[in-house]
Design a protein around this motif. Sequence first.
Motif, short mmCIF file in Angstrom:
data_model
loop_
_atom_site.label_atom_id
_atom_site.label_comp_id
_atom_site.label_asym_id
_atom_site.label_seq_id
_atom_site.Cartn_x
_atom_site.Cartn_y
_atom_site.Cartn_z
N SER A 125 0.83 -1.20 0.00
CA SER A 125 0.00 0.00 0.00
C SER A 125 0.87 1.26 0.00
N HIS A 126 0.58 2.19 -0.94
CA HIS A 126 1.27 3.47 -0.92
C HIS A 126 1.04 4.18 0.41
N PHE A 127 -0.20 4.19 0.86
CA PHE A 127 -0.55 4.94 2.07
C PHE A 127 0.21 4.43 3.28
N ARG A 128 0.15 3.11 3.52
CA ARG A 128 0.81 2.58 4.72
C ARG A 128 2.33 2.68 4.62
N THR A 130 4.11 4.88 2.95
CA THR A 130 4.48 6.28 3.15
C THR A 130 4.39 6.66 4.62
N GLU A 131 3.34 6.17 5.28
CA GLU A 131 3.17 6.45 6.71
C GLU A 131 4.35 5.92 7.51
N GLU A 171 0.35 17.07 1.85
CA GLU A 171 0.40 16.23 3.04
C GLU A 171 1.54 16.67 3.96
N GLU A 301 8.46 5.55 -0.80
CA GLU A 301 7.75 4.57 0.04
C GLU A 301 8.19 3.13 -0.18
#
Length: 387
Positions: A125-128, A130-131, A171, A301
Motif C-alpha cells: 500500500s502506498h498509504f501505509r 508512506t506512513e 500532506e 515509500e
Amino acid sequence: MKRREFLTMAAAASASLSMPRVFAAPHTSSGISTQLDAGATGRAPGKLIVLIELKGGNDGLNTVIPFADSTYYALREHIAIPRERVLPLDERVALHPAMRALLPFWRDGEVAVVQGVGCAQDHASHFRSTEIWDTASSADVYRHDGWLTRAIGQWPASQREVAAASFGSAEPGPFAGCAARVEADDAWARVDDPDAAPHAGWLDADRGEGDRVSGVAQALRVSAPTLRDSIDAALRTVVDRFAPHMCGAIRLTLDGFDTHSNQPAQHAALLRQLAEGCATLRAELTRRGRWRDTLVVTYSEFGRSARENVHRGTGHGGGAAHFVLGGQVRGGVYGRAADLARLDTDGNLPVDIDFRQIYATVLGPFLKLDANAVLQDDVPPLPLLRT
C-alpha cells in the motif's frame, strides 16, 4: 522585524500557494531578522536538512543500475538501461543516464549512494508504506507524529531556532503532528493570492514580539509544478528569509514514480529533474555559504519489482537505492549491490539497510540530536559523513 511583517513576507512565496499554519519558531525580543549573520551574532551556522520525496515508489534498479549483472537485462528486456548508456560509478553499478548532473557530486566525493534501503516488512500500500517512512516506525507500529516533528521537539533544548517547510505536497508527511503544537484554529489554510492574504490564518499575528509559542518552527507549504519551482520557492521563502544561524528542515516532493506502464520516458524525466534539482541546490547553497552545513536525502515509500510487467512498467517492490548529498558527506557506494539472485517470494529485492539508519545518520552525526530518542528505537547510523 515585527511578527506581522514577517508573516506578510513569508506569505509572498509565489502567485499560487497552499500553506499550512506556522509550526512557530521561538524568537528573540528583536524578532527574526534576515540581516543577521553568524559572524555578527557569534553563533555557528545552522544545519539545513532537505528531504526529497520520490512519491509513488521509485524504481531503484533503473536508478542505480547493476549493469554488470546479466540477470538485470534478462528480467527487463524492454526497460533495462543499455550498458553503453549508463554512467558507471564502479565496476558493478551505474547511474541512469538522465542523472548526469550528479556526476560532479560523485567526482567531489559529496554523494553517498546507499543500496538496498527500505522497511524490513514492506507493504504494498502506498498509504501505509508512506506512513511508515514519514513516522519512522516499524511496520507493525502505528504512529501519528512525523519523525521530523519529534526531531524538532529536541531543538529547543539546544537553544536553536528552526524553520520547517514542505513544498510540492498537500500532506504534512514527516511534519505530521507538528501543527498541533501551535495555538491556531485551522490546521491548514489555502492561499490563492498570498499578497492579498498575508496572515493566512496562521498564528495570532497580534502576539507580542517577545512572546514564545509552543513549537519550534516557522513553516509553509507550497504547491509547485516542478521540483525546480519547489527549490526556488524554498530558497526564496525559507533559506533567504531566516538568519544564517537558524536550523532548517525542508521537504520537497517530486511526484510521478508509480510507473506501472510506459516507464522508460517518464522515469528518465523524473530522474533528470531530481539530478538537476540537486545540482541547483548545491550551486545556490554554496553561493549562500550554506552547502557545508546542508544534508540532502532522498526517500520513497518502496522500490519497484525486479521484473518488468507486460505494460513496460514495474509493480510495487522492496529495497531500493537512495542518495545522501552534502558538503560533509563521505562519498561512495554503501550497502550490498542489488543481487538479483536473492529476490524474495514476491520477486522483489530484499531490504538490507533499515531506512531508519539514514534518519539516524541525519539526527545523530549531522544534527547532534539523540537519534534513539527521536526514533524511539536503537537504530545505528551509517558512516556516511566525514568526521
